[in-house]
Design a protein around this motif. Structure first.
Motif, PDB file in Angstrom:
ATOM      1  N   TYR A  16     -13.109  -1.523   0.662  1.00  0.00           N
ATOM      2  CA  TYR A  16     -12.514  -0.310   0.116  1.00  0.00           C
ATOM      3  C   TYR A  16     -13.548   0.590  -0.547  1.00  0.00           C
ATOM      4  O   TYR A  16     -13.384   1.817  -0.578  1.00  0.00           O
ATOM      5  CB  TYR A  16     -11.370  -0.666  -0.834  1.00  0.00           C
ATOM      6  CG  TYR A  16     -10.094  -0.886  -0.051  1.00  0.00           C
ATOM      7  CD1 TYR A  16      -9.337   0.192   0.382  1.00  0.00           C
ATOM      8  CD2 TYR A  16      -9.694  -2.161   0.307  1.00  0.00           C
ATOM      9  CE1 TYR A  16      -8.200   0.001   1.138  1.00  0.00           C
ATOM     10  CE2 TYR A  16      -8.548  -2.360   1.064  1.00  0.00           C
ATOM     11  CZ  TYR A  16      -7.804  -1.276   1.475  1.00  0.00           C
ATOM     12  OH  TYR A  16      -6.682  -1.467   2.241  1.00  0.00           O
ATOM     13  N   TYR A  60      -2.587  -1.878   4.367  1.00  0.00           N
ATOM     14  CA  TYR A  60      -2.664  -2.296   2.964  1.00  0.00           C
ATOM     15  C   TYR A  60      -2.227  -3.748   2.786  1.00  0.00           C
ATOM     16  O   TYR A  60      -2.691  -4.435   1.860  1.00  0.00           O
ATOM     17  CB  TYR A  60      -1.794  -1.394   2.091  1.00  0.00           C
ATOM     18  CG  TYR A  60      -2.377  -0.020   1.876  1.00  0.00           C
ATOM     19  CD1 TYR A  60      -3.482   0.171   1.058  1.00  0.00           C
ATOM     20  CD2 TYR A  60      -1.824   1.096   2.498  1.00  0.00           C
ATOM     21  CE1 TYR A  60      -4.014   1.427   0.861  1.00  0.00           C
ATOM     22  CE2 TYR A  60      -2.347   2.360   2.303  1.00  0.00           C
ATOM     23  CZ  TYR A  60      -3.449   2.522   1.477  1.00  0.00           C
ATOM     24  OH  TYR A  60      -3.983   3.771   1.292  1.00  0.00           O
ATOM     25  N   THR A  96       3.859   0.352   4.546  1.00  0.00           N
ATOM     26  CA  THR A  96       3.442  -0.842   3.817  1.00  0.00           C
ATOM     27  C   THR A  96       4.564  -1.885   3.801  1.00  0.00           C
ATOM     28  O   THR A  96       4.312  -3.089   3.938  1.00  0.00           O
ATOM     29  CB  THR A  96       3.040  -0.470   2.380  1.00  0.00           C
ATOM     30  OG1 THR A  96       2.015   0.532   2.419  1.00  0.00           O
ATOM     31  CG2 THR A  96       2.514  -1.682   1.627  1.00  0.00           C
ATOM     32  N   GLY A 113       0.062   2.432   6.859  1.00  0.00           N
ATOM     33  CA  GLY A 113       0.666   1.653   5.778  1.00  0.00           C
ATOM     34  C   GLY A 113       0.491   0.142   5.909  1.00  0.00           C
ATOM     35  O   GLY A 113       0.126  -0.528   4.930  1.00  0.00           O
TER      36      GLY A 113
END
Length: 424
Positions: free
Chosen positions: A270, A248, A369, A245
């Motif tokens: 990505y 990101y 995140t 997480g």
């Protein structure tokens, strides 16, 4: 004697999946729906920005509402949905998604769409998401023998991976042409197509529920808690996703602040991860002869190692291929972990168990995140990437050590048939 080329595709592990008389009628609907979800990755947040351009809290709530309510839906609807067939669960999820998402453009046309109503409709659309995902993988266990579960899981995850590569850029084009609300309308239409697909292609699966009266809302959680192998797998997945997480948050900050690069490099990373993931999804079906539990743990260790170049500040010529390799390694994880659940759980219990698993895992990446923000502020973006890589590899090594210890404890008396099956 025919050559290998002449025997392809029938020699492929995917042939029994794509040629299955019922699954081959469902796969196009799944592909269409996955593309709709790929479009929604961009459209959901873009419409939230339009509805609340100066309120980041509402924007964050909208993004969360598209996934997180599925955790609550697992418990709220547990008694009603436990024991239903895979096609029923997946079909009802598709109907709810089509209805709730379809209400968004209707509210827009009526001039009633506010950010509050938007969040409510997104949350409603997600209530059965864990059950729908459980239904898809249960359907595989219902229709195919065990040896074909891994390739079938890989087909589902590859379809989703391809959609996340194609969907966002296509959504950008469509948003510029018609606006995000109509892209969400397209997403709703794709779920309607999927619901019709389940209804028309698999009518035999709409039989009566197999659940017993008075079944617990949390029966799936209870099955996992009582099965050490499944509980260990859930803990491994939870840790794996949670530790990813912070990436990101750290990745874009690392690119802009540490490397002083543009969004182009961020997109390239990505894209490389997505392409690697697509390749990894295609490879996953060929792993069916490998010991699944060992392979699943090895994926976690290898992923952490592949992420190390980013945390060590390697040149882009090294870190970009390494991130692509990480995507390739990541992709088979869902297929192998789902195959372990399918092998370790009866078909009757499988929907509730997979829904419980999904309800917990859907929280893992958002929580990780959320940790990424203060972690990056405290130690910096590149050290955060390094910490995540090392922690993921350590998690896998720890899981491997525990598995070896359990195996050595059992070895003096010889393994039972159930234990042998759980190790595969």
């Amino acid at each position: 004697m025919p050559s290998d080329a002449s025997r392809f595709p029938r020699s492929s592990p995917y042939w029994p999946v794509v040629s299955h008389p019922q699954l081959r009628r469902v796969l196009p609907g799944l592909a269409v729906s996955a593309l709709g979800d790929g479009l929604a990755l961009v459209a959901v947040i873009w419409l939230a920005i339009q509805l609340a351009p100066h309120n980041r809290t509402w924007i964050a709530l909208a993004v969360a509402a598209y996934t997180l309510p599925s955790a609550a839906g697992t418990v709220v609807f547990g008694r009603l949905l436990r024991g239903r067939s895979g096609a029923q669960l997946a079909g009802w999820d598709a109907i709810l998604r089509a209805s709730a998402l379809g209400a968004i453009p209707l509210a827009h046309l009526a001039g009633l769409l506010t950010i509050g109503l938007y969040v409510v409709l997104l949350a409603a659309s997600a209530l059965l998401h864990s059950w729908g995902s459980a239904g898809r993988f249960t359907l595989i266990a219902e229709l195919l023998p065990q040896r074909h579960h891994l390739p079938a899981n890989a087909v589902l995850t590859t379809i989703g991976g391809f959609a996340t590569i194609v969907g966002p850029p296509l959504a950008g084009i469509l948003i510029g042409w018609a606006g995000p609300v109509w892209v969400i309308a397209i997403d709703a239409a794709t779920f309607a197509v999927l619901a019709l697909t389940y209804r028309l292609a698999l009518p035999a699966n709409d039989g009566p529920a197999r659940s017993e009266s008075g079944a617990s809302r949390t029966a799936g959680f209870a099955v996992i808690r009582q099965n050490p192998a499944l509980l260990g797998l859930l803990v491994l997945s939870l840790g794996f996703f949670f530790l990813f997480g912070p990436v990101y948050v750290a990745m874009p900050i690392h690119i802009t602040d540490d490397l002083h690069a543009s969004a182009t490099l961020f997109g390239a990373n990505y894209a490389a991860f997505g392409i690697g993931g697509l390749a990894g999804g295609l490879v996953a079906g060929y792993l069916r002869g490998w010991p699944l539990r060992t392979t699943t743990i090895a994926i976690v260790v290898a992923f952490g190692v592949a992420m190390l170049p980013l945390g060590l500040g390697a040149p882009v010529g090294v870190s970009l291929p390494a991130f692509a390799l990480a995507g390739l390694i990541w992709a088979p994880y869902m297929s192998t972990s789902m195959a372990l659940f399918q092998r370790s759980t009866s078909t009757e219990q499988l929907p509730a168990v997979l829904a419980a698993n999904g309800a917990i895992l859907v929280l893992a990446v958002p929580l990780g995140t959320m940790l990424g923000g203060p972690l990056v502020s405290a130690i910096g973006a590149r050290p955060t990437l390094l910490l995540c890589a090392v922690a993921i590899a350590a998690l896998g090594l720890t899981a491997g050590g525990i598995a070896m210890l359990r195996r050595s404890v059992r070895s003096p008396g010889g393994p039972t048939g159930t234990e042998v099956s759980a190790r595969r």
